[in-house]
Design a protein around this motif. Structure first.
Motif, PDB file in Angstrom:
ATOM      1  N   ALA A   1     -25.073  23.404   8.817  1.00  0.00           N
ATOM      2  CA  ALA A   1     -23.625  23.321   9.039  1.00  0.00           C
ATOM      3  C   ALA A   1     -22.868  23.368   7.718  1.00  0.00           C
ATOM      4  O   ALA A   1     -21.825  24.030   7.603  1.00  0.00           O
ATOM      5  CB  ALA A   1     -23.294  22.035   9.794  1.00  0.00           C
ATOM      6  N   ILE A   2     -23.375  22.666   6.703  1.00  0.00           N
ATOM      7  CA  ILE A   2     -22.703  22.653   5.399  1.00  0.00           C
ATOM      8  C   ILE A   2     -22.652  24.052   4.806  1.00  0.00           C
ATOM      9  O   ILE A   2     -21.596  24.522   4.345  1.00  0.00           O
ATOM     10  CB  ILE A   2     -23.408  21.686   4.432  1.00  0.00           C
ATOM     11  CG1 ILE A   2     -23.261  20.239   4.924  1.00  0.00           C
ATOM     12  CG2 ILE A   2     -22.815  21.821   3.021  1.00  0.00           C
ATOM     13  CD1 ILE A   2     -24.026  19.228   4.094  1.00  0.00           C
ATOM     14  N   HIS A   3     -23.779  24.760   4.812  1.00  0.00           N
ATOM     15  CA  HIS A   3     -23.818  26.103   4.223  1.00  0.00           C
ATOM     16  C   HIS A   3     -22.930  27.071   5.001  1.00  0.00           C
ATOM     17  O   HIS A   3     -22.294  27.956   4.413  1.00  0.00           O
ATOM     18  CB  HIS A   3     -25.259  26.613   4.175  1.00  0.00           C
ATOM     19  CG  HIS A   3     -26.092  25.945   3.130  1.00  0.00           C
ATOM     20  ND1 HIS A   3     -25.800  26.025   1.787  1.00  0.00           N
ATOM     21  CD2 HIS A   3     -27.200  25.164   3.227  1.00  0.00           C
ATOM     22  CE1 HIS A   3     -26.698  25.345   1.097  1.00  0.00           C
ATOM     23  NE2 HIS A   3     -27.556  24.802   1.944  1.00  0.00           N
ATOM     24  N   GLN A   4     -22.856  26.914   6.308  1.00  0.00           N
ATOM     25  CA  GLN A   4     -21.988  27.771   7.104  1.00  0.00           C
ATOM     26  C   GLN A   4     -20.520  27.534   6.765  1.00  0.00           C
ATOM     27  O   GLN A   4     -19.733  28.481   6.619  1.00  0.00           O
ATOM     28  CB  GLN A   4     -22.228  27.539   8.597  1.00  0.00           C
ATOM     29  CG  GLN A   4     -21.421  28.477   9.492  1.00  0.00           C
ATOM     30  CD  GLN A   4     -21.727  28.262  10.956  1.00  0.00           C
ATOM     31  OE1 GLN A   4     -22.350  27.278  11.326  1.00  0.00           O
ATOM     32  NE2 GLN A   4     -21.277  29.182  11.800  1.00  0.00           N
ATOM     33  N   VAL A   5     -20.155  26.272   6.619  1.00  0.00           N
ATOM     34  CA  VAL A   5     -18.775  25.934   6.265  1.00  0.00           C
ATOM     35  C   VAL A   5     -18.428  26.483   4.885  1.00  0.00           C
ATOM     36  O   VAL A   5     -17.362  27.081   4.678  1.00  0.00           O
ATOM     37  CB  VAL A   5     -18.565  24.411   6.313  1.00  0.00           C
ATOM     38  CG1 VAL A   5     -17.213  24.037   5.693  1.00  0.00           C
ATOM     39  CG2 VAL A   5     -18.631  23.910   7.753  1.00  0.00           C
ATOM     40  N   LEU A   6     -19.336  26.307   3.920  1.00  0.00           N
ATOM     41  CA  LEU A   6     -19.078  26.797   2.573  1.00  0.00           C
ATOM     42  C   LEU A   6     -18.962  28.317   2.549  1.00  0.00           C
ATOM     43  O   LEU A   6     -18.159  28.886   1.801  1.00  0.00           O
ATOM     44  CB  LEU A   6     -20.185  26.336   1.623  1.00  0.00           C
ATOM     45  CG  LEU A   6     -20.287  24.824   1.385  1.00  0.00           C
ATOM     46  CD1 LEU A   6     -21.434  24.518   0.437  1.00  0.00           C
ATOM     47  CD2 LEU A   6     -18.985  24.261   0.837  1.00  0.00           C
ATOM     48  N   LEU A   7     -19.757  28.997   3.392  1.00  0.00           N
ATOM     49  CA  LEU A   7     -19.736  30.458   3.447  1.00  0.00           C
ATOM     50  C   LEU A   7     -18.411  30.982   3.993  1.00  0.00           C
ATOM     51  O   LEU A   7     -17.913  32.034   3.566  1.00  0.00           O
ATOM     52  CB  LEU A   7     -20.892  30.956   4.314  1.00  0.00           C
ATOM     53  CG  LEU A   7     -21.059  32.477   4.442  1.00  0.00           C
ATOM     54  CD1 LEU A   7     -21.410  33.080   3.082  1.00  0.00           C
ATOM     55  CD2 LEU A   7     -22.154  32.811   5.453  1.00  0.00           C
TER      56      LEU A   7
ATOM     57  N   LYS B   1     -36.340  13.954  -4.232  1.00  0.00           N
ATOM     58  CA  LYS B   1     -35.951  15.330  -4.520  1.00  0.00           C
ATOM     59  C   LYS B   1     -35.256  15.900  -3.290  1.00  0.00           C
ATOM     60  O   LYS B   1     -35.765  15.791  -2.185  1.00  0.00           O
ATOM     61  CB  LYS B   1     -37.160  16.190  -4.883  1.00  0.00           C
ATOM     62  CG  LYS B   1     -37.845  15.783  -6.186  1.00  0.00           C
ATOM     63  CD  LYS B   1     -36.962  16.075  -7.399  1.00  0.00           C
ATOM     64  CE  LYS B   1     -37.698  15.771  -8.702  1.00  0.00           C
ATOM     65  NZ  LYS B   1     -36.842  16.024  -9.884  1.00  0.00           N
ATOM     66  N   CYS B   2     -34.111  16.494  -3.492  1.00  0.00           N
ATOM     67  CA  CYS B   2     -33.381  17.080  -2.385  1.00  0.00           C
ATOM     68  C   CYS B   2     -32.699  18.340  -2.900  1.00  0.00           C
ATOM     69  O   CYS B   2     -31.553  18.302  -3.356  1.00  0.00           O
ATOM     70  CB  CYS B   2     -32.356  16.090  -1.828  1.00  0.00           C
ATOM     71  SG  CYS B   2     -31.796  16.489  -0.165  1.00  0.00           S
ATOM     72  N   TYR B   3     -33.431  19.452  -2.848  1.00  0.00           N
ATOM     73  CA  TYR B   3     -32.948  20.680  -3.459  1.00  0.00           C
ATOM     74  C   TYR B   3     -31.738  21.247  -2.715  1.00  0.00           C
ATOM     75  O   TYR B   3     -30.940  21.979  -3.298  1.00  0.00           O
ATOM     76  CB  TYR B   3     -34.081  21.711  -3.505  1.00  0.00           C
ATOM     77  CG  TYR B   3     -35.243  21.258  -4.360  1.00  0.00           C
ATOM     78  CD1 TYR B   3     -35.135  21.204  -5.745  1.00  0.00           C
ATOM     79  CD2 TYR B   3     -36.442  20.849  -3.773  1.00  0.00           C
ATOM     80  CE1 TYR B   3     -36.195  20.773  -6.523  1.00  0.00           C
ATOM     81  CE2 TYR B   3     -37.505  20.411  -4.545  1.00  0.00           C
ATOM     82  CZ  TYR B   3     -37.378  20.380  -5.920  1.00  0.00           C
ATOM     83  OH  TYR B   3     -38.422  19.939  -6.702  1.00  0.00           O
ATOM     84  N   GLU B   4     -31.604  20.922  -1.417  1.00  0.00           N
ATOM     85  CA  GLU B   4     -30.430  21.400  -0.685  1.00  0.00           C
ATOM     86  C   GLU B   4     -29.149  20.838  -1.289  1.00  0.00           C
ATOM     87  O   GLU B   4     -28.134  21.542  -1.399  1.00  0.00           O
ATOM     88  CB  GLU B   4     -30.525  21.003   0.791  1.00  0.00           C
ATOM     89  CG  GLU B   4     -31.688  21.630   1.551  1.00  0.00           C
ATOM     90  CD  GLU B   4     -32.929  20.758   1.526  1.00  0.00           C
ATOM     91  OE1 GLU B   4     -33.815  20.984   2.364  1.00  0.00           O
ATOM     92  OE2 GLU B   4     -32.996  19.846   0.667  1.00  0.00           O
ATOM     93  N   ILE B   5     -29.184  19.568  -1.691  1.00  0.00           N
ATOM     94  CA  ILE B   5     -28.006  18.966  -2.317  1.00  0.00           C
ATOM     95  C   ILE B   5     -27.754  19.605  -3.677  1.00  0.00           C
ATOM     96  O   ILE B   5     -26.608  19.842  -4.068  1.00  0.00           O
ATOM     97  CB  ILE B   5     -28.183  17.440  -2.447  1.00  0.00           C
ATOM     98  CG1 ILE B   5     -28.365  16.808  -1.069  1.00  0.00           C
ATOM     99  CG2 ILE B   5     -26.980  16.821  -3.152  1.00  0.00           C
ATOM    100  CD1 ILE B   5     -28.595  15.312  -1.097  1.00  0.00           C
ATOM    101  N   ASP B   6     -28.819  19.894  -4.410  1.00  0.00           N
ATOM    102  CA  ASP B   6     -28.665  20.580  -5.695  1.00  0.00           C
ATOM    103  C   ASP B   6     -27.897  21.889  -5.522  1.00  0.00           C
ATOM    104  O   ASP B   6     -27.006  22.215  -6.320  1.00  0.00           O
ATOM    105  CB  ASP B   6     -30.038  20.879  -6.305  1.00  0.00           C
ATOM    106  CG  ASP B   6     -30.783  19.621  -6.719  1.00  0.00           C
ATOM    107  OD1 ASP B   6     -30.199  18.529  -6.616  1.00  0.00           O
ATOM    108  OD2 ASP B   6     -31.952  19.732  -7.127  1.00  0.00           O
TER     109      ASP B   6
ATOM    110  N   CYS C   1     -32.057  19.799   8.898  1.00  0.00           N
ATOM    111  CA  CYS C   1     -31.800  21.247   8.975  1.00  0.00           C
ATOM    112  C   CYS C   1     -30.448  21.519   9.627  1.00  0.00           C
ATOM    113  O   CYS C   1     -29.700  22.406   9.198  1.00  0.00           O
ATOM    114  CB  CYS C   1     -32.911  21.941   9.739  1.00  0.00           C
ATOM    115  SG  CYS C   1     -34.494  22.011   8.870  1.00  0.00           S
ATOM    116  N   LYS C   2     -30.136  20.740  10.655  1.00  0.00           N
ATOM    117  CA  LYS C   2     -28.862  20.903  11.345  1.00  0.00           C
ATOM    118  C   LYS C   2     -27.692  20.584  10.415  1.00  0.00           C
ATOM    119  O   LYS C   2     -26.694  21.322  10.375  1.00  0.00           O
ATOM    120  CB  LYS C   2     -28.830  19.996  12.576  1.00  0.00           C
ATOM    121  CG  LYS C   2     -27.572  20.126  13.419  1.00  0.00           C
ATOM    122  CD  LYS C   2     -27.646  19.202  14.632  1.00  0.00           C
ATOM    123  CE  LYS C   2     -26.369  19.301  15.467  1.00  0.00           C
ATOM    124  NZ  LYS C   2     -26.412  18.379  16.638  1.00  0.00           N
ATOM    125  N   LEU C   3     -27.835  19.514   9.660  1.00  0.00           N
ATOM    126  CA  LEU C   3     -26.773  19.109   8.746  1.00  0.00           C
ATOM    127  C   LEU C   3     -26.552  20.141   7.647  1.00  0.00           C
ATOM    128  O   LEU C   3     -25.427  20.615   7.431  1.00  0.00           O
ATOM    129  CB  LEU C   3     -27.110  17.749   8.126  1.00  0.00           C
ATOM    130  CG  LEU C   3     -26.175  17.269   7.005  1.00  0.00           C
ATOM    131  CD1 LEU C   3     -24.765  17.072   7.528  1.00  0.00           C
ATOM    132  CD2 LEU C   3     -26.694  15.983   6.385  1.00  0.00           C
TER     133      LEU C   3
END
Length: 402
Positions: free
Chosen positions: A81-87, A105-110, A76-78
């Motif tokens: 951070a990725i979504h915050q950076v992309l935003l 299955k890793c929908y976050e990566i999708d 969740c932490k990782l």
């Protein structure tokens, strides 16, 4: 008379006054979380990190020694951070790296890949996964048409190969992919600009019972210049009777690296040697060869079927390496087939300048005997032969011009 007190000169912030492109280069050298922390330096620095073209996220950097957290919390932490950076992005992302332990299955990566395909003209992507099951690439991945460099580890191509390819891709690395013969050939055939290709795959990682043969592989790489693979693929691609004349020639190939090459097999026959000789036959402009020999140190030389190796070399006696200038062999044990391979190349390389043998030989007399044998072998040019010993901490300086 009292001296007047000089006014305090303003401090010059030389880093802030650098061109933005230079600042971005500096920030790219930092882990993404460290680059983001530069936003607290000053008002001018608040958003500078949001324009760096290279983003790299590594799950291991999010681990902490001060507090034990669960895998779920770390994940969740990782991704948070990725979504915050992309935003917060204020410029295109050109280079994206994600190193993570994945599940099937890793929908976050999708979602991340979907975002990249829709909002950024990414040039380079590295997906470095360490899974129990390979990560299945989503269809949105094949919409990344601006890619020039692609590195995939433990990724699953479990779908029909219907995409139009990566027309700009020049460098591709596939490490332990799960893929079918049809998908692999379709992928390579639809990368017309591919100049560098690295393939590491095992038998069980191919879907179905069909495996591409060596002719199909080479035909799919018409402009390849750098090729790296490993010994475990040789039995997959070498058919029972490799043809003397191949339907295509790797005329652009300049560098070939063969890792964990099984020159000496326990059954007395070497698919690795056959694969190498077929490649040499259709690579007239090859300049450098690097081989990493994979031979069991307890192997019994007496079990070798030397006549079978002699037949293999005879079948490719017309090989001529006009442009080869360097041969390097790691983990050389001085077994007869290995020695014959060196002699085979010496006799067919008129512009060969250097042969480097990194050996497991732990005997000075045997090293000198090896140099003596090679110095009297038939050769097409004057060659510097260097023998380096893996048993010593420093490389040996023993060499001989022959």
């Amino acid at each position: 008379m009292k001296a007047k007190r000089l006014s305090k000169a303003p401090r010059l912030d030389r880093l802030t006054t650098l061109p933005q492109t230079i600042i971005e280069v500096i920030l790219c050298l930092l882990p993404i979380e460290e680059a983001a922390r530069t936003s607290i330096l000053s008002r001018e620095w608040r958003y500078k990190w949001t324009t760096i073209p290279k983003l790299e996220f590594d799950e291991s950097t999010f681990e902490t020694s001060t507090k034990e957290i669960t895998v779920k919390e770390l994940r969740c932490k990782l991704f948070g951070a990725i979504h915050q950076v992309l935003l917060l992005r204020q410029a295109p992302i050109l280079d994206f790296t994600l190193s993570i332990y994945t599940h099937h299955k890793c929908y976050e990566i999708d979602q991340i890949i979907l975002h990249l395909s829709r909002n950024h003209n990414v040039k380079k992507i590295t997906l470095d996964f360490w899974p129990k099951n390979s990560y299945p690439l989503p269809l949105s991945f094949f919409s990344l048409h601006h890619l020039t460099h692609l590195y995939l580890q433990y990724c699953d191509f479990d779908h029909e190969p219907t995409f139009n390819g990566f027309g700009n891709l020049t460098s591709l690395s596939l490490s332990r992919p799960s893929i079918s013969r049809k998908s692999l050939l379709h992928l390579l055939s639809n990368c017309p600009s591919l100049k560098s290709f690295r393939l590491f795959i095992d038998y069980e990682e191919f879907y179905g019972h069909e495996r591409p043969n060596i002719m199909e592989l080479f035909k799919s790489l018409p402009v390849i210049e750098h090729l790296t693979t490993w010994g475990y693929i040789a039995p997959l691609f070498v058919i029972d009777s490799a043809p003397q004349e191949l339907p295509t020639s790797l005329i652009h190939l300049k560098y070939f690296c063969f890792e964990q090459m099984g020159i000496v097999n326990r059954d007395g026959y070497s698919f690795g040697l056959t694969f190498l000789l077929v490649l040499l036959k259709c690579s007239p402009n090859l300049e450098r060869i690097k081989l990493e020999v994979d031979t069991d140190e307890d192997f019994d030389k007496g079990t070798l079927k030397l006549e079978e190796y002699s037949v293999i070399f005879e079948n490719y006696s017309d090989v001529w390496l006009e442009h080869l200038n360097e041969l390097k062999i790691q983990h050389f044990r001085n077994f007869n087939p290995e020695l014959e391979l060196v002699k085979f190349i010496l006799a067919r390389s008129p512009n060969l300048k250097k042969v480097i043998l990194i050996t497991w030989i732990n005997n000075k007399n045997e090293e000198l005997e090896l140099l003596n044998v090679l110095s009297h072998a038939a050769r097409a040019s004057r060659v510097e032969i260097v023998v380096e010993n893996l048993w010593t901490e420093s490389d040996s300086d023993d060499y001989e011009d022959v």
